[in-house]
Design an enzyme around this catalytic site. Structure first.
Site, mmCIF file in Angstrom:
data_model
loop_
_atom_site.group_PDB
_atom_site.id
_atom_site.type_symbol
_atom_site.label_atom_id
_atom_site.label_comp_id
_atom_site.label_asym_id
_atom_site.label_seq_id
_atom_site.Cartn_x
_atom_site.Cartn_y
_atom_site.Cartn_z
ATOM 1 C CG PHE A 11 14.743 -7.223 -29.735
ATOM 2 C CD1 PHE A 11 16.007 -6.267 -29.828
ATOM 3 C CD2 PHE A 11 14.996 -8.311 -30.522
ATOM 4 C CE1 PHE A 11 16.933 -6.045 -30.546
ATOM 5 C CE2 PHE A 11 16.255 -8.662 -31.227
ATOM 6 C CZ PHE A 11 17.155 -7.484 -31.436
ATOM 7 C CB ILE A 12 11.578 -7.355 -33.310
ATOM 8 C CG1 ILE A 12 12.758 -8.382 -33.055
ATOM 9 C CG2 ILE A 12 11.675 -6.909 -34.926
ATOM 10 C CD1 ILE A 12 12.858 -9.711 -33.796
ATOM 11 C CG LEU A 35 3.192 -3.171 -20.982
ATOM 12 C CD1 LEU A 35 2.786 -1.961 -19.977
ATOM 13 C CD2 LEU A 35 4.437 -2.840 -21.336
ATOM 14 C CB THR A 125 10.822 -17.505 -36.096
ATOM 15 O OG1 THR A 125 12.075 -18.157 -36.121
ATOM 16 C CG2 THR A 125 9.670 -18.612 -35.829
ATOM 17 C CG ASP A 126 15.606 -18.685 -38.588
ATOM 18 O OD1 ASP A 126 14.908 -18.491 -37.317
ATOM 19 O OD2 ASP A 126 16.718 -18.353 -38.833
ATOM 20 C CD GLU A 127 13.739 -20.724 -33.192
ATOM 21 O OE1 GLU A 127 13.404 -21.486 -32.466
ATOM 22 O OE2 GLU A 127 14.579 -20.098 -32.527
ATOM 23 C CE1 TYR A 153 9.056 -17.819 -30.587
ATOM 24 C CE2 TYR A 153 10.636 -19.110 -31.848
ATOM 25 C CZ TYR A 153 9.874 -17.844 -31.723
ATOM 26 O OH TYR A 153 10.086 -16.920 -32.451
ATOM 27 C CB SER A 154 9.956 -23.622 -33.679
ATOM 28 O OG SER A 154 10.059 -24.867 -33.220
ATOM 29 C CE LYS A 157 6.368 -16.044 -34.363
ATOM 30 N NZ LYS A 157 5.690 -15.046 -34.139
ATOM 31 C CE LYS A 192 14.510 -14.397 -26.479
ATOM 32 N NZ LYS A 192 13.566 -13.349 -27.117
ATOM 33 C CG LEU A 193 24.179 -16.168 -27.314
ATOM 34 C CD1 LEU A 193 24.578 -17.014 -26.172
ATOM 35 C CD2 LEU A 193 24.623 -16.787 -28.820
ATOM 36 C CB VAL A 209 28.656 -21.908 -24.168
ATOM 37 C CG1 VAL A 209 28.707 -22.599 -25.472
ATOM 38 C CG2 VAL A 209 29.150 -20.289 -24.057
HETATM 39 P P1 NAD Z 1 10.109 -9.904 -27.325
HETATM 40 O O1 NAD Z 1 9.861 -11.088 -26.374
HETATM 41 O O2 NAD Z 1 11.300 -9.270 -27.208
HETATM 42 O O3 NAD Z 1 8.642 -8.972 -27.511
HETATM 43 C C1 NAD Z 1 7.601 -9.557 -27.236
HETATM 44 C C2 NAD Z 1 6.537 -8.517 -26.940
HETATM 45 O O4 NAD Z 1 5.186 -8.828 -27.359
HETATM 46 C C3 NAD Z 1 6.608 -8.153 -25.844
HETATM 47 O O5 NAD Z 1 6.561 -6.439 -25.620
HETATM 48 C C4 NAD Z 1 5.439 -8.609 -24.853
HETATM 49 O O6 NAD Z 1 5.054 -7.869 -23.893
HETATM 50 C C5 NAD Z 1 4.439 -8.904 -26.144
HETATM 51 N N1 NAD Z 1 3.585 -9.666 -25.900
HETATM 52 C C6 NAD Z 1 3.613 -11.020 -25.363
HETATM 53 N N2 NAD Z 1 2.486 -11.605 -25.209
HETATM 54 C C7 NAD Z 1 1.662 -10.717 -25.539
HETATM 55 C C8 NAD Z 1 0.203 -10.926 -25.638
HETATM 56 N N3 NAD Z 1 -0.653 -11.764 -25.468
HETATM 57 N N4 NAD Z 1 -0.534 -9.808 -26.132
HETATM 58 C C9 NAD Z 1 0.114 -8.537 -26.622
HETATM 59 N N5 NAD Z 1 1.437 -8.391 -26.149
HETATM 60 C C10 NAD Z 1 2.222 -9.405 -25.999
HETATM 61 O O7 NAD Z 1 10.233 -10.801 -28.838
HETATM 62 P P2 NAD Z 1 11.148 -10.051 -30.034
HETATM 63 O O8 NAD Z 1 12.242 -10.802 -29.877
HETATM 64 O O9 NAD Z 1 10.634 -8.802 -30.242
HETATM 65 O O10 NAD Z 1 10.047 -10.930 -31.277
HETATM 66 C C11 NAD Z 1 9.173 -10.224 -32.015
HETATM 67 C C12 NAD Z 1 8.295 -10.960 -33.067
HETATM 68 O O11 NAD Z 1 9.436 -11.666 -33.872
HETATM 69 C C13 NAD Z 1 8.168 -12.204 -32.458
HETATM 70 O O12 NAD Z 1 6.807 -12.839 -33.014
HETATM 71 C C14 NAD Z 1 8.911 -13.546 -32.856
HETATM 72 O O13 NAD Z 1 8.704 -14.662 -32.754
HETATM 73 C C15 NAD Z 1 9.651 -12.805 -33.932
HETATM 74 N N6 NAD Z 1 11.048 -13.137 -34.358
HETATM 75 C C16 NAD Z 1 11.814 -12.828 -33.580
HETATM 76 C C17 NAD Z 1 13.434 -13.134 -33.756
HETATM 77 C C18 NAD Z 1 14.631 -12.800 -32.827
HETATM 78 O O14 NAD Z 1 15.629 -12.863 -33.257
HETATM 79 N N7 NAD Z 1 14.110 -12.153 -31.563
HETATM 80 C C19 NAD Z 1 13.497 -13.379 -35.168
HETATM 81 C C20 NAD Z 1 12.553 -13.899 -35.878
HETATM 82 C C21 NAD Z 1 11.280 -13.612 -35.742
HETATM 83 O O1 DAU Z 2 15.925 -17.719 -35.204
HETATM 84 C C1 DAU Z 2 15.155 -16.958 -34.982
HETATM 85 C C2 DAU Z 2 14.750 -17.088 -33.571
HETATM 86 O O2 DAU Z 2 15.930 -16.511 -32.961
HETATM 87 C C3 DAU Z 2 13.596 -16.016 -32.916
HETATM 88 O O3 DAU Z 2 12.398 -16.802 -33.529
HETATM 89 C C4 DAU Z 2 13.617 -16.412 -31.488
HETATM 90 O O4 DAU Z 2 12.444 -15.450 -30.757
HETATM 91 C C5 DAU Z 2 14.693 -15.749 -30.792
HETATM 92 O O5 DAU Z 2 14.687 -15.880 -29.436
HETATM 93 C C6 DAU Z 2 15.936 -16.545 -31.206
HETATM 94 O O6 DAU Z 2 16.026 -18.097 -30.822
HETATM 95 P P1 DAU Z 2 17.333 -18.763 -30.330
HETATM 96 O O7 DAU Z 2 16.881 -19.656 -29.686
HETATM 97 O O8 DAU Z 2 18.223 -19.101 -31.650
HETATM 98 O O9 DAU Z 2 17.841 -17.625 -29.548
HETATM 99 P P2 DAU Z 2 18.624 -17.523 -28.200
HETATM 100 O O10 DAU Z 2 19.283 -16.113 -28.174
HETATM 101 O O11 DAU Z 2 17.835 -17.776 -26.955
HETATM 102 O O12 DAU Z 2 19.830 -18.645 -28.468
HETATM 103 C C7 DAU Z 2 20.901 -18.283 -29.336
HETATM 104 C C8 DAU Z 2 21.762 -19.560 -29.499
HETATM 105 O O13 DAU Z 2 22.576 -19.532 -28.327
HETATM 106 C C9 DAU Z 2 21.068 -20.984 -29.381
HETATM 107 O O14 DAU Z 2 21.624 -22.044 -29.871
HETATM 108 C C10 DAU Z 2 20.820 -21.305 -27.707
HETATM 109 C C11 DAU Z 2 22.374 -20.529 -27.368
HETATM 110 N N1 DAU Z 2 22.416 -20.243 -26.060
HETATM 111 C C12 DAU Z 2 21.291 -19.254 -25.560
HETATM 112 C C13 DAU Z 2 21.683 -18.413 -24.533
HETATM 113 C C14 DAU Z 2 20.376 -17.783 -23.980
HETATM 114 C C15 DAU Z 2 23.505 -20.156 -25.372
HETATM 115 O O15 DAU Z 2 24.388 -21.128 -25.573
HETATM 116 N N2 DAU Z 2 23.724 -19.649 -23.966
HETATM 117 C C16 DAU Z 2 22.667 -18.864 -23.592
HETATM 118 O O16 DAU Z 2 22.752 -18.173 -22.440
#
Ligand code: NAD
Ligand code: DAU
Length: 334
Positions: A11-12, A35, A125-127, A153-154, A157, A192-193, A209
């Site tokens: 995603f990011i 992948l 991440t903020d987590e 996870y956290s 990280k 994700k949510l 939820v």
């Molecule tokens: P994502 O799960 O959408 O993407 C992760 C990518 O990493 C995927 O393309 C996957 O194939 C690749 N990957 C996983 N394991 C791998 C490996 N061993 N070698 C090479 N590639 C690998 O995640 P995202 O939401 O895009 O998050 C990207 C980064 O940002 C992460 O480090 C996450 O911790 C951090 N982050 C995410 C959020 C959020 O809200 N999604 C917020 C803050 C920080």
């Molecule tokens: O804060 C940054 C983090 O945000 C990133 O580091 C993570 O990679 C990213 O996945 C995200 O973590 P969260 O656990 O906060 O995201 P998620 O979308 O899984 O859930 C968001 C909130 O919604 C959480 O409180 C759990 C809740 N949830 C999630 C799902 C998937 C629901 O209530 N229902 C759902 O179906």
């Protein structure tokens, strides 16, 4: 300049590449991604035909493969987005989180040291800061907040971040770290949510939820996060950590109701389900250091732009269908 971006099919990372490959046509960008189930090669479509972009399928935990790539390519910068990113998965299977997030980071840093990379950036991440109480809106995470992780996870990280700090101090790795809050925007995997809610609501399925839906997240548009990472690469000081937040705290129930209203769907679709074990209550980020020292600011306001994000998923039903059917796993034929 040659830049390695890891995890660019997620995603990011994909949104980051869409931004920088166009912004810096003089620079060369190489994306590596294993992948995994979260990596979608289709996400690279907007940059695949750009002359300054290349994709290599590679796992960041593959020490020999990573070392070989670094030896050949001689990267100037490394930006590590690759990670296992879903908290729920980390509760079911912590091992892969330790492997990819901690050991993969170590592999990348060892290669960076050996091959004289000038800048290494760890996307975190903020987590790692744990959670905040719901009744203390005055409390925010700053760069000084101690790590206090709740999920595997956290913890993975946070473990990686501590390793980056150790490599900076002990081996003088020229590195920076960013801690960002919850991202929203296009190309987010529908586990994700926000995309999960949209996908289920569009199919008139129940929307889960967790608990009472009172947990609060601080939502930032993925573009604003990526502009922050880019500014850290260009303006950030080696050895520093920067927090990036959305200044948009919303509880989960509010998010779900906002999506249902935007789609014209009934709130009867909401289903309160068993809470996530160890569920963090509230995240909230103080971004003032990045604003002050980098001149970073957010372009997007959550309430104004969430509709645009919802529309993106509505208009990309094939992208979601491809993921749901598993067809996206065949996208890369290299
Ligand atoms: P994502 O799960 O959408 O993407 C992760 C990518 O990493 C995927 O393309 C996957 O194939 C690749 N990957 C996983 N394991 C791998 C490996 N061993 N070698 C090479 N590639 C690998 O995640 P995202 O939401 O895009 O998050 C990207 C980064 O940002 C992460 O480090 C996450 O911790 C951090 N982050 C995410 C959020 C959020 O809200 N999604 C917020 C803050 C920080
Ligand atoms: O804060 C940054 C983090 O945000 C990133 O580091 C993570 O990679 C990213 O996945 C995200 O973590 P969260 O656990 O906060 O995201 P998620 O979308 O899984 O859930 C968001 C909130 O919604 C959480 O409180 C759990 C809740 N949830 C999630 C799902 C998937 C629901 O209530 N229902 C759902 O179906």
């Amino acid at each position: 300049m040659k830049v390695l971006v890891t995890g660019g099919c997620g995603f990011i990372g994909s949104n980051y590449l869409h931004y920088v490959v166009n912004k810096y046509p003089e620079d060369e960008f190489v994306c590596i991604d294993a992948l995994t189930y979260a990596g979608n090669y289709h996400n690279l479509a907007p940059v695949l035909d750009k002359p300054n972009f290349r994709f290599v399928k590679l796992d960041i935990t593959d020490r020999e493969g990573v070392d070989r790539l670094f030896a050949t390519e001689k990267f100037d910068w490394v930006i590590n987005f690759a990670a296992e990113s879903h908290v729920d998965n980390s509760i079911k299977n912590p091992g892969i989180f330790v492997k990819t997030n901690v050991m993969g980071t170590q592999v990348l840093m060892d290669a960076s040291l050996k091959h004289d990379v000038k800048r290494y950036h760890q996307v975190s991440t903020d987590e790692v800061y744990g959670d905040l109480p719901l009744d203390r809106p005055d409390l925010l995470f700053t760069e000084e907040t101690p790590f206090h992780t709740s999920s595997p996870y956290s913890a993975s990280k946070g473990g990686a971040d501590l390793l980056v700090l150790a490599y900076m101090r002990t081996f003088k790795l020229p590195a920076t770290i960013s801690h960002c809050s919850n991202n929203y925007g296009p190309y987010q995997f529908p586990e994700k949510l926000i995309p999960n809610t949209i996908e289920k609501a569009l199919r008139e399925e129940k929307v889960p939820v967790y608990g009472k839906g009172e947990n609060v997240r601080d939502w930032i548009h993925v573009y604003d996060h990526n502009v922050g990472v880019d500014m850290i690469m260009h303006e950030g000081k080696i050895g520093e950590t920067y927090n990036l937040g959305g200044n948009a705290e919303r509880n989960n129930l509010t998010i779900v109701k906002t999506i249902l209203a935007a789609l014209g769907k009934s709130e009867d679709l909401i289903e309160f389900v068993t809470d996530r074990p160890g569920h963090d209550l509230r995240y909230a980020i103080d971004s003032s250091k990045a604003e002050r020292e980098l001149g970073w600011s957010r372009k997007y306001d959550f309430d104004e732009v969430i509709k645009e994000t919802i529309d993106w998923y509505v208009n990309h039903k094939d992208w979601i269908k491809d993921i749901k059917s598993g067809e996206y796993r065949n996208a890369y034929e290299g």
